[in-house]
Design a protein around this motif. Structure first.
Motif, short mmCIF file in Angstrom:
data_model
loop_
_atom_site.label_atom_id
_atom_site.label_comp_id
_atom_site.label_asym_id
_atom_site.label_seq_id
_atom_site.Cartn_x
_atom_site.Cartn_y
_atom_site.Cartn_z
N TRP A 476 15.88 18.82 -7.79
CA TRP A 476 15.73 17.86 -8.89
C TRP A 476 16.88 18.03 -9.89
O TRP A 476 17.44 17.05 -10.38
CB TRP A 476 14.39 18.05 -9.58
CG TRP A 476 14.06 16.93 -10.52
CD1 TRP A 476 13.31 15.82 -10.26
CD2 TRP A 476 14.50 16.79 -11.88
NE1 TRP A 476 13.25 15.00 -11.36
CE2 TRP A 476 13.98 15.57 -12.38
CE3 TRP A 476 15.27 17.57 -12.74
CZ2 TRP A 476 14.20 15.13 -13.67
CZ3 TRP A 476 15.50 17.13 -14.03
CH2 TRP A 476 14.97 15.92 -14.49
N LYS A 496 15.15 12.44 -4.05
CA LYS A 496 14.18 12.40 -2.95
C LYS A 496 13.76 13.82 -2.56
O LYS A 496 12.56 14.10 -2.38
CB LYS A 496 14.81 11.68 -1.75
CG LYS A 496 13.94 11.62 -0.50
CD LYS A 496 14.70 10.96 0.64
CE LYS A 496 13.89 11.01 1.94
NZ LYS A 496 14.66 10.44 3.08
N LYS A 499 11.30 15.57 -4.73
CA LYS A 499 9.90 15.11 -4.61
C LYS A 499 9.28 15.52 -3.28
O LYS A 499 8.20 15.03 -2.92
CB LYS A 499 9.85 13.60 -4.80
CG LYS A 499 10.27 13.14 -6.19
CD LYS A 499 10.22 11.62 -6.32
CE LYS A 499 10.67 11.17 -7.71
NZ LYS A 499 10.65 9.70 -7.85
N TYR A 500 9.94 16.42 -2.56
CA TYR A 500 9.38 16.87 -1.28
C TYR A 500 8.07 17.64 -1.46
O TYR A 500 7.34 17.87 -0.49
CB TYR A 500 10.38 17.76 -0.53
CG TYR A 500 11.47 17.01 0.20
CD1 TYR A 500 11.46 15.62 0.32
CD2 TYR A 500 12.52 17.70 0.79
CE1 TYR A 500 12.47 14.94 0.99
CE2 TYR A 500 13.54 17.03 1.47
CZ TYR A 500 13.51 15.66 1.56
OH TYR A 500 14.52 14.99 2.24
N TYR A 501 7.76 18.03 -2.69
CA TYR A 501 6.47 18.68 -2.92
C TYR A 501 5.32 17.79 -2.46
O TYR A 501 4.22 18.28 -2.11
CB TYR A 501 6.30 19.03 -4.40
CG TYR A 501 6.15 17.83 -5.32
CD1 TYR A 501 4.91 17.28 -5.60
CD2 TYR A 501 7.27 17.24 -5.91
CE1 TYR A 501 4.78 16.17 -6.43
CE2 TYR A 501 7.15 16.15 -6.74
CZ TYR A 501 5.90 15.61 -6.99
OH TYR A 501 5.77 14.52 -7.80
N THR A 502 5.54 16.49 -2.44
CA THR A 502 4.48 15.56 -2.03
C THR A 502 4.07 15.78 -0.57
O THR A 502 2.95 15.44 -0.18
CB THR A 502 4.91 14.10 -2.22
OG1 THR A 502 6.11 13.85 -1.47
CG2 THR A 502 5.21 13.82 -3.70
N VAL A 549 4.85 22.17 -9.94
CA VAL A 549 5.76 21.02 -9.90
C VAL A 549 6.35 20.86 -11.31
O VAL A 549 6.20 19.82 -11.94
CB VAL A 549 5.03 19.73 -9.45
CG1 VAL A 549 6.04 18.61 -9.18
CG2 VAL A 549 4.20 19.99 -8.20
N HIS A 552 8.41 17.68 -12.11
CA HIS A 552 7.88 16.31 -12.05
C HIS A 552 6.36 16.31 -12.25
O HIS A 552 5.61 15.86 -11.36
CB HIS A 552 8.25 15.69 -10.70
CG HIS A 552 8.06 14.21 -10.65
ND1 HIS A 552 7.66 13.52 -9.52
CD2 HIS A 552 8.24 13.25 -11.60
CE1 HIS A 552 7.58 12.24 -9.77
NE2 HIS A 552 7.93 12.03 -11.02
N GLY A 555 4.41 13.08 -11.47
CA GLY A 555 4.16 12.80 -10.07
C GLY A 555 2.92 13.52 -9.57
O GLY A 555 2.14 12.97 -8.78
N THR A 749 9.50 13.71 -17.64
CA THR A 749 10.47 14.39 -16.79
C THR A 749 11.90 14.01 -17.18
O THR A 749 12.78 14.85 -17.23
CB THR A 749 10.22 14.03 -15.32
OG1 THR A 749 8.94 14.56 -14.95
CG2 THR A 749 11.29 14.64 -14.43
#
Length: 751
Positions: A476, A496, A499-502, A549, A552, A555, A749
């Motif tokens: 990030w 992108k 946001k791979y934590y998703t 996180v 973010h 998110g 953020t």
């Protein structure tokens, strides 16, 4: 600790005290340094260094106990009563062991070299001691051992000055022990006498990491003889090279002997140059006074006003611990030995090492951006130099070596934060290239899985989920730097990745959950289990990493279904109880439900409530942590101090805010602890933080003003702080649930 409390009170009044009542000249400790109690964190699992040093110094001269395991990571633990010597390198607050180089030990009587055992030190050079005969303050350490010898020490950046007072006894000796370290093993050592006052040599060892330490030692009284030993076997000749060299200096019937010891990673000649440059004379009081001045200059970066003297002691001791590392790692001529074992010459910056980055990127380095901007360019340049030496930015760097300890590429958020905050003094494009290279380095732990699959399979790497979550934090930051530099393609790619934590969020249970190579969830899965080591997570479990996180939070709130489900889950986090499992490490400490303040992955979580409009809950929990987990006792730090991170959390929180996202300069409000705190900013500016209506008792923010104008946000930006001015909190005994509740007043953020 009664003696320590009396000592600090006397020092605060400007009284000149010396250990054991000895009639020797020492400098008076005044200013904020008088509030520092270096014993705080020396017991329990704090692992802090106790001894003499200057801020960010290469030398940490202090006592060495027999290494008996984890709680002796710094070489000293408050529970101990045997000293085997006084080493010149130490770690402070770490969870791993190393250093303890170039130990000296004064004693009297027959010639001997043995260390002895914890159960029996008879016939050895070691001695019992009592804290009643020990004194320590910033830049000074003194101990009168049970063997009758008193040793005092002070320090400059690369040199220690010792004053040794012998009792009336035959044989005034000084052991130089190159075999012994702190939990490491020497593999090559060298010792020789070069003149009537000087001994030099080196110690090469392997422990947590390999390192090379050269030294020079000089005395103010002539050395009558030097006896050499290969371990404890006598050796003939005037010099010795072996696996574990020892030497015993014998002096004539001198009551007092002064000793200087300087170190270098390059050569004994450089060590001698360091010694002669930094401490050319033998005026102990003057060297100590300079050390005190340097500590006061650092500690004065924040001036606090409160009637609570204990709170001052805890705060300024935290400041003291925050300025021990990173440590200087270069000689006065600029030379140092890199991770590739090559000597770097003509460095145009002060090189630093001892980068506990997995810990310190969270709070210590954001604190430095506020009050130690002058050191940040050299810190970043040091990291960039390490990148050139090993093809990646440091992970957890010891002087001269990479340990690769802990998950993530945690230098990345430090550097991105510096770039985004406009801190100059280093090549931004070079730094950006180094960050990108480190985040795509194929030999970096599990990076190829991120590049190919966008997640790290739990069945392919230990601590896989922790590693991936940490990488997302760094990515990030790279995205935001790319945006600032106008690189749109990189910005979109790294955003992108940030946001791979998703990929790890299982909406069916509202938990972060490890994922297998086949794309399926780990089953069975208990979010209470798998703390530390070879489990799914590092120094945390599924509960803690569900909230990991920091880059973010919005998110994460959306994934959980909005503000109400998120705050309900967060409330449950602070009350949940369960079996942590067999992999739970002994340093899981400071528990409030599943919040573990002794472990860094939890540190930001208490500040997440304002993102969902409930700032008052953060105030409540922050104040509980400050009251229960930071005390003035030897066990007054709830977990490993970790090179300043635990202390930096307290410093920022006591001011009233904390930077949740390590790379965006947004400081989220908590609960200010002091009536007034003044930050000394670059350019002579100041930023005052005032808390009206008795903040020691009234923990909840009722309203805020910035420079006299109403301020509705539950955060403040870095730019607003650095502009100077006054932030005023009005405190109260009950929550003002409306403060910061509106979406437009919450931290974000991207600002």
């Amino acid at each position: 600790m009664k003696q320590t409390r009396h000592l600090l009170i006397a020092l605060a009044l400007g009284t000149m005290l010396t250990s054991c009542g000895a009639s020797v000249s020492t400098a008076t400790v005044t200013g904020p340094a008088a509030y520092v109690d270096p014993y705080i964190g020396s017991g329990g699992h704090g692992h802090v260094f106790v001894g003499a040093s200057v801020p960010f110094g290469a030398i940490q001269a202090g006592p060495q106990n027999i290494h008996k395991g984890w709680d002796w990571c710094s070489g000293y633990h408050h529970s101990d009563s045997i000293v085997i010597g006084f080493a010149h390198t130490h770690l402070s607050g770490t969870g791993c062991t190393d250093m303890g180089d170039v130990q000296i030990m004064p004693y009297t009587g027959e010639l001997r070299s043995k260390r002895g055992r914890q159960e029996d030190i008879g016939g050895s050079c070691s001695s019992y001691y009592s804290h009643d005969n020990e004194s320590v303050s910033p830049g000074y350490y003194s101990l009168k051992m049970d063997n009758g010898v008193q040793i005092e020490m002070t320090a400059s950046t690369r040199t220690a000055l010792h004053r040794i007072t012998y009792p009336e006894a035959e044989g005034r000796r000084l052991l130089i022990n190159l075999e012994e370290g702190n939990g490491d093993g020497a593999y090559d050592t060298y010792l020789r006498q070069t003149d009537a006052h000087t001994v030099e040599g080196y110690r090469f060892s392997k422990g947590w990491g390999p390192h090379k330490v050269f030294f020079a030692l000089t005395t103010d009284k002539p050395i009558r003889s030097l006896a050499l030993f290969d371990a404890d076997t006598p050796s003939e000749g005037s010099e010795i090279r072996c696996k574990g060299a020892k030497g015993v200096l014998t002096f004539d019937d001198e009551k007092q002997v002064m000793v200087k010891v300087a170190i270098s990673s390059v050569s004994s000649a450089n060590a001698l140059e360091n010694l002669r440059t930094e401490i050319p004379g033998w005026d102990f009081k003057a060297v100590q006074a300079e050390a005190i001045r340097r500590w006061n200059d650092e500690l004065a970066a924040i001036d606090i006003e409160t009637a609570d003297e204990t709170a001052k002691k805890i705060f300024y001791t935290a400041m003291y611990h925050a300025f021990i590392a990173p440590t200087t790692y270069c000689d006065v001529n600029g030379e140092f030995r890199g991770h590739d074992d090559k000597v770097v010459k003509d460095a145009a910056w002060t090189n630093y090492s001892t980068f506990s980055l997995w810990d310190t990127y969270r709070a210590l380095h954001p604190l430095f951006t506020l009050i130690r901007q002058d050191r940040l360019p050299d810190i970043v340049n040091s990291m960039l130099s390490i990148h050139d030496q090993q093809s990646k930015l440091p992970i957890w760097a010891l002087p001269g070596a990479e340990t690769n300890t802990m998950p993530g590429y945690s230098a990345v958020p430090v550097i991105s934060d510096a770039i985004l905050k406009g801190i100059g003094g280093f090549d931004t494009e070079r730094a950006y290239r180094a960050m990108k290279a480190s985040t795509t380095y194929p030999l970096q732990d599990a990076v190829p899985y991120v590049l190919e699959n966008e997640f790290i399979p739990d069945d392919k790497a230990a601590n896989a989920t922790s590693i991936a979550m940490e990488y997302a934090v760094g990515d990030w930051g790279v995205a935001q730097v790319a945006k600032k530099l106008g690189n749109t393609a990189d910005y979109e790619e790294y955003l992108k990745r940030g946001k791979y934590y998703t990929h790890y969020f299982d909406k069916s249970i509202n938990f972060i959950r490890p994922k297998l190579e086949n794309g399926k969830w780990l089953t069975p899965y208990d979010p209470f289990e798998s703390i530390h080591g070879v489990g799914h997570f590092c120094e945390g479990n599924g509960w803690q990493y569900t909230f990991f996180v920091p880059q973010h939070p919005e998110g994460l709130i959306a994934l959980m279904g909005g503000d109400r489900p998120f705050t309900a889950k967060l409330d449950e986090f602070f009350t949940a109880e369960g079996d942590l499992g067999e992999e739970a490490s002994m340093d899981i400490s400071g528990l409030i439900g599943m919040y573990a303040h002794g472990n860094e992955p939890s540190h930001h979580i208490v500040y997440l409530y304002p993102y969902a409009g409930q700032q008052w809950k953060t105030a409540e929990k922050v104040r509980y942590i400050q009251r229960e987990f930071y005390t003035a006792r030897p066990d007054g730090i709830i977990g490993n101090e970790d090179c300043g991170q635990m202390s930096a959390w307290h410093i920022l929180s006591a001011l009233g805010f904390y930077q949740v996202n390590p790379s965006n300069g947004v400081f989220v409000f908590g609960s200010p602890l002091f009536d007034k705190a003044t930050l000394r900013l670059p350019g002579g500016r100041t930023f005052e933080i005032r808390a009206e209506n008795d903040p020691a008792k009234n923990i909840y923010i009722q309203s805020v003003k910035l420079n006299g104008q109403p301020y509705e946000n539950s955060y403040i930006t870095y730019d607003d702080i650095m502009a100077g001015g006054t932030l005023t909190f009005v405190m109260g005994p009950r929550p003002n649930e409306a403060f910061g509740a509106k979406p437009e007043n919450r931290p974000q953020t991207a600002i």
